[in-house]
Design a protein around this motif. Structure first.
Motif, PDB file in Angstrom:
ATOM      1  N   ALA A 198      -1.487  -3.210 -16.301  1.00 21.67           N
ATOM      2  CA  ALA A 198      -1.877  -4.355 -15.480  1.00 21.67           C
ATOM      3  C   ALA A 198      -3.388  -4.312 -15.323  1.00 21.67           C
ATOM      4  N   ARG A 224      -5.162  -8.197  -8.170  1.00 16.68           N
ATOM      5  CA  ARG A 224      -3.872  -8.777  -7.787  1.00 16.68           C
ATOM      6  C   ARG A 224      -2.742  -8.184  -8.630  1.00 16.68           C
ATOM      7  N   GLU A 225      -2.946  -8.109  -9.950  1.00 19.87           N
ATOM      8  CA  GLU A 225      -1.898  -7.552 -10.816  1.00 19.87           C
ATOM      9  C   GLU A 225      -1.630  -6.087 -10.476  1.00 19.87           C
TER      10      GLU A 225
END
Length: 662
Positions: free
Chosen positions: A524, A528-529
């Motif tokens: 990721a 946010r991820e």
């Protein structure tokens, strides 16, 4: 026309003021005063809060930097000591340099060194620094007496915060009188070890002490630091004695004309070997002072001994591998059991050992094993080469201690970023990314996110740092919500999270010496991820706990149907509410136990008898509760398809943190 009101004062000048103060290494009081200045200037409440948070961050950074500088000064002083000792030839000068530098390194009121008197059969005070008591300076101790006797007998460091009230060693009247006259309270003693005896323990040639006139608890780092100095000191004392013996031998041989030629040749050979060892030690010390690393030490030693050399961490992973010509050497991880056995033998004998065509020397800091040096040489080493190899282990230990100190400081600062990332990534994702870049963490680069847990959380935190520090893994660790989170950079977008989790579980379990469960997800990128990946990994860890997969590593995709349901694309809460909602609400409103009863019923395979034993109620109570469940869920609640949905919803409810009533 009414005059326009002036804009409120900005927080920017105060934030710039914080940066200026950090640059100037201003005192903590000056940093703390910035928020007061901002408040007095009328900075709005929102900006004032930001100034106060920035002030707190600046104070933490200042503390970390000062600690880092203090460690650098200590290690630089230790390296200077190595150079001083290598240059000394007179034994008295060697001993005075040892005691003086010991007092300076630990910042104690006094330092002193005792040596055994072979003829008198006791121990005497040879050198003191900072002492004011004549009685203390002339003190003589019978073997085994006092704190020094305990250190000499056990060949291990010993520290006491209050000598006079410590009954763990034998007090005598004359020792107590000397200590009282000097005013000493806290004492740390470490052995000067050299070679080994037939019994397998190192020979204690003296004891080095550091002492304060007030109560004090010596930290493990201070003990390790004094042990490292003692290792240099023992070698320097042995070298000085050897040179003195050489001079004495030369004086005796001066009148022996018949054997003068043969004796001179032997002396020249011995002197050449000693000079070569001293030059090698100076080279290693200079290499460290110029900022070399573990691989540079390995390259130098491999060239001097003309043999391939590898350095391994306690788990067997290679830290460096070089040929005599300096070229790299392909080195796989060595058998951890064999390495541990030979390292323990090297630790016990306090010297390098020869096993299976290799020379092995343990790299120690006090009693902690930091690494192992492996010289791939089948021939026997002469005394000078063996000492050179053992000195390389001491220098390697100093380097690893320095790297660990730097890594701990950097990881602590970076760990605060990870905590903020996982706590509130939505508040300021751009700011988090910028903080990461300043700390050397590119959050926009693909990362695997691992969440680990074990019974001993403190050991796991230290093991995670060693796991990242000891290999080729680039990442950072932080403690969060009762687990340890590892953010590991990866260049491959298709990197296997499950493989990474299993490798981490195995290595961390070996370091902790206990089962470690690891859940992984990713790759990721972006705040946010990464925050979402952490939530998914945390759910995966809970699933592994419920499934009984303690001590393993896995990712969501490897948990079968449960993994699919736990994925980010599934509405787990909606599924649970749609399936168990009537029971959950009924229990919440009336304080009943329908969800627990349904779980026990399915767990008992539909047996009312086993279910009532699990619930500790009468069988009629179970029947009545099941009738209520049928009213709330419908007559088909126990049909195969519906029962499967209910059991899955019960499991997910438990994974999501739901509590079942007893």
């Amino acid at each position: 026309m009414a005059a326009m009101s002036a804009p409120p004062p900005s927080a920017a000048p105060h934030l710039r003021r914080l940066l200026d103060l950090l640059t100037e290494d201003a005192p903590a009081e000056a940093l703390g005063a910035v928020s007061s200045e901002a408040r007095a200037a009328g900075v709005p409440a929102g900006d004032l809060a930001e100034v106060e948070r920035a002030t707190a961050t600046a104070l933490r950074i200042r503390g970390a930097l000062r600690q880092h500088r203090r460690r650098e000064l200590q290690l630089t002083a230790l390296f200077d000591t190595a150079g001083d000792l290598a240059a000394s030839r007179d034994l008295d000068d060697v001993l005075k340099a040892i005691v003086r530098r010991a007092r300076m390194l630990l910042g104690t009121d006094t330092a002193y060194l005792t040596l055994p008197d072979e003829e008198a059969g006791d121990t005497y005070m040879r050198v003191t620094d900072g002492s004011v008591s004549v009685l203390f300076q002339r003190l003589r101790l019978e073997l085994g007496e006092g704190l020094g006797g305990l250190v000499a007998q056990t060949a291990s460091p010993y520290a006491t915060p209050d000598y006079r009230t410590d009954n763990r060693f034998r007090h005598t009247r004359n020792i107590n009188a000397g200590v009282l006259d000097e005013g000493l309270v806290a004492i740390l003693g470490v052995p000067l070890l050299l070679g080994s005896s037939r019994g397998g323990t190192g020979k204690v040639i003296g004891v080095l002490f550091a002492a304060d006139r007030a109560p004090r608890v010596f930290s493990p780092d201070e003990v390790a630091l004094l042990c490292s100095l003692a290792a240099h000191a023992a070698i320097a004392i042995d070298t000085a004695r050897a040179l003195a013996d050489t001079r004495a031998a030369l004086d005796e041989l001066a009148g022996a004309n018949a054997e003068l030629a043969e004796a001179n040749a032997a002396v020249r050979e011995h002197s050449a070997a000693m000079q070569r060892a001293e030059e090698a030690h100076d080279r290693l010390t200079d290499l460290v002072l110029r900022g070399g690393d573990v691989k540079d030490v390995a390259t130098a030693v491999a060239g001097l001994l003309d043999s391939p050399l590898t350095i391994h961490d306690p788990g067997g992973r290679p830290l460096a591998a070089v040929r005599p010509d300096g070229a790299g050497l392909a080195a796989d991880s060595m058998d951890a059991g064999w390495l541990a056995e030979t390292a323990e033998e090297s630790r016990t004998e306090a010297r390098a050992v020869h096993r299976d065509g290799r020379w092995i020397c343990a790299v120690l800091a006090g009693q902690e094993l930091l690494a192992q040096l492996v010289l791939h040489q089948r021939r026997r080493l002469d005394d000078s080469d063996r000492r050179l190899f053992e000195r390389a282990a001491v220098v390697t230990g100093l380097l690893l201690l320095l790297r660990r100190t730097v890594a701990e400081t950097e990881n602590r600062i970076r760990g605060e970023l990870i905590t903020d990332l996982l706590t509130d990534a939505e508040r300021d994702p751009a700011g988090l990314a910028e903080r990461g870049r300043r700390l050397g963490i590119d959050l926009d680069r693909p990362h695997l996110l691992l969440v680990a847990e074990a019974g001993a959380r403190e050991k796991l935190c230290a093991a995670a740092l060693r796991y990242l520090f000891g290999g080729d893994i680039h990442g950072v660790s932080a403690e969060h919500a009762g687990t340890v989170v590892l953010l590991v950079a990866c260049d491959d977008e298709d990197a296997g999270a499950g493989d990474a989790a299993r490798a981490a579980a195995a290595q961390l379990g070996q370091l902790v010496q206990a089962p470690v469960t690891v859940a992984a997800t990713g790759p990721a990128r972006g705040p946010r991820e990464l925050a979402a990946a952490h939530r998914e990994a945390a759910r995966c860890l809970r699933a592994m706990r419920v499934l009984g997969r303690t001590g393993e590593g896995a990712c969501v995709d490897e948990l079968g149907f449960l993994g699919v349901v736990l994925g980010n694309a599934q509405d787990v809460d909606g599924f649970v509410d749609a399936t168990l909602g009537p029971l959950l609400r009924y229990d919440a409103q009336r304080g009943t136990h329908l969800v627990r009863t349904l779980s026990a019923y399915f767990g008992a395979g539909g047996s009312l008898i086993r279910a009532k034993d699990e619930l500790h109620v009468h069988v009629n109570t179970v029947v009545q509760r099941l009738e209520r469940i049928q009213v709330l869920l419908g007559r088909d609640w126990n049909e195969p398809d519906r029962a499967l949905e209910l059991q899955l919803a019960l499991r997910l409810h438990l994974l999501a943190g739901g509590q079942e009533r007893a």
